[in-house]
Write a protein that holds these residues in place. Structure first.
Motif, PDB file in Angstrom:
ATOM      1  N   HIS A   6       0.876  -1.155   0.000  1.00  0.00           N
ATOM      2  CA  HIS A   6       0.000   0.000   0.000  1.00  0.00           C
ATOM      3  C   HIS A   6       0.923   1.217   0.000  1.00  0.00           C
ATOM      4  N   ARG A   7       0.468   2.326  -0.502  1.00  0.00           N
ATOM      5  CA  ARG A   7       1.312   3.528  -0.574  1.00  0.00           C
ATOM      6  C   ARG A   7       0.728   4.634   0.289  1.00  0.00           C
ATOM      7  N   HIS A   8       1.620   5.376   0.938  1.00  0.00           N
ATOM      8  CA  HIS A   8       1.253   6.590   1.668  1.00  0.00           C
ATOM      9  C   HIS A   8       2.414   7.554   1.533  1.00  0.00           C
ATOM     10  N   GLU A   9       2.147   8.683   0.893  1.00  0.00           N
ATOM     11  CA  GLU A   9       3.191   9.658   0.603  1.00  0.00           C
ATOM     12  C   GLU A   9       4.337   8.923  -0.094  1.00  0.00           C
ATOM     13  N   GLY A  10       5.567   9.043   0.349  1.00  0.00           N
ATOM     14  CA  GLY A  10       6.695   8.374  -0.296  1.00  0.00           C
ATOM     15  C   GLY A  10       7.033   7.035   0.326  1.00  0.00           C
ATOM     16  N   PHE A  11       6.098   6.420   1.025  1.00  0.00           N
ATOM     17  CA  PHE A  11       6.363   5.184   1.752  1.00  0.00           C
ATOM     18  C   PHE A  11       5.512   4.042   1.207  1.00  0.00           C
ATOM     19  N   GLY A  12       6.002   2.822   1.410  1.00  0.00           N
ATOM     20  CA  GLY A  12       5.249   1.615   1.095  1.00  0.00           C
ATOM     21  C   GLY A  12       4.918   0.894   2.387  1.00  0.00           C
ATOM     22  N   LEU A  13       3.731   0.297   2.441  1.00  0.00           N
ATOM     23  CA  LEU A  13       3.268  -0.392   3.645  1.00  0.00           C
ATOM     24  C   LEU A  13       2.917  -1.835   3.304  1.00  0.00           C
ATOM     25  N   GLU A  14       3.530  -2.770   4.013  1.00  0.00           N
ATOM     26  CA  GLU A  14       3.255  -4.196   3.833  1.00  0.00           C
ATOM     27  C   GLU A  14       2.513  -4.669   5.078  1.00  0.00           C
ATOM     28  N   THR A  15       1.253  -5.047   4.917  1.00  0.00           N
ATOM     29  CA  THR A  15       0.448  -5.444   6.078  1.00  0.00           C
ATOM     30  C   THR A  15       0.237  -6.956   6.098  1.00  0.00           C
ATOM     31  N   SER A  16       0.026  -7.458   7.305  1.00  0.00           N
ATOM     32  CA  SER A  16      -0.304  -8.875   7.479  1.00  0.00           C
ATOM     33  C   SER A  16      -1.198  -9.011   8.701  1.00  0.00           C
ATOM     34  N   ALA A  17      -1.873 -10.154   8.802  1.00  0.00           N
ATOM     35  CA  ALA A  17      -2.747 -10.427   9.941  1.00  0.00           C
ATOM     36  C   ALA A  17      -2.520 -11.854  10.405  1.00  0.00           C
ATOM     37  N   THR A  18      -2.652 -12.059  11.706  1.00  0.00           N
ATOM     38  CA  THR A  18      -2.444 -13.382  12.292  1.00  0.00           C
ATOM     39  C   THR A  18      -3.628 -13.726  13.177  1.00  0.00           C
ATOM     40  N   SER A  19      -4.105 -14.965  13.052  1.00  0.00           N
ATOM     41  CA  SER A  19      -5.228 -15.440  13.852  1.00  0.00           C
ATOM     42  C   SER A  19      -4.733 -15.962  15.195  1.00  0.00           C
ATOM     43  N   HIS A  20      -5.453 -15.596  16.245  1.00  0.00           N
ATOM     44  CA  HIS A  20      -5.162 -16.070  17.603  1.00  0.00           C
ATOM     45  C   HIS A  20      -6.460 -16.583  18.219  1.00  0.00           C
TER      46      HIS A  20
END
Length: 149
Positions: free
Chosen positions: A74-88
């Motif tokens: 995902h992009r925000h301004e000049g940055f990239g964001l890598e997201t993840s989710a974990t089930s508990h």
């Protein structure tokens, strides 16, 4: 010309053809803990009018290749964001890694460790959304700590 993207080196050298056109050529070097692995990427038969156009096509293909292996950003301004989710047992948690660039030719060569979003969520979508929002808040506040190399 070489550029880094998400800790991969994208080497592109357009090949000048007999008819005056240019064919894009790309080698992506994947930097692993103890070795570097070269991947020659087949960009097909496309021919471009200029070497610059061929180089741009190669760079775009290289970014797509890396993103397809590591997952999209995902992009925000000049940055990239890598997201993840974990089930508990009690629900889902979200994490994010933020990528930044140290120069115009070193694209997303800096990154954070994984950062946990505060809270536990009902599903993976909410956890990822919370992680992305948390990263944007950190970026906007200027509170990013880059991972040591």
């Amino acid at each position: 010309m070489a550029t880094t993207y998400r800790r991969h080196t994208l080497n592109n050298t357009p090949l000048r053809l007999a008819d005056g056109g240019h064919s894009p050529r790309l080698v992506v070097t994947e930097h692993r803990a103890e070795e570097a692995v070269d991947h020659v990427i087949d960009l097909g038969p496309d021919v471009y009018r200029t070497a610059q156009e061929a180089a741009q096509a190669a760079m775009e293909a290289g970014v797509q290749w890396v993103d397809s292996r590591l997952g999209p950003l995902h992009r925000h301004e000049g940055f990239g964001l890598e997201t993840s989710a974990t089930s508990h047992e009690k629900g889902w948690t979200g994490e994010v890694r933020i990528y930044g660039s140290s120069s115009d030719t070193a694209i997303f060569d800096r990154r954070t460790n994984y950062i946990a979003a505060p809270g536990v969520f009902r599903d993976d979508g909410q956890a990822r959304d919370a992680a992305q929002k948390h990263a944007i808040d950190l970026i906007d506040a200027g509170e990013i700590e880059w991972e040591d190399r």
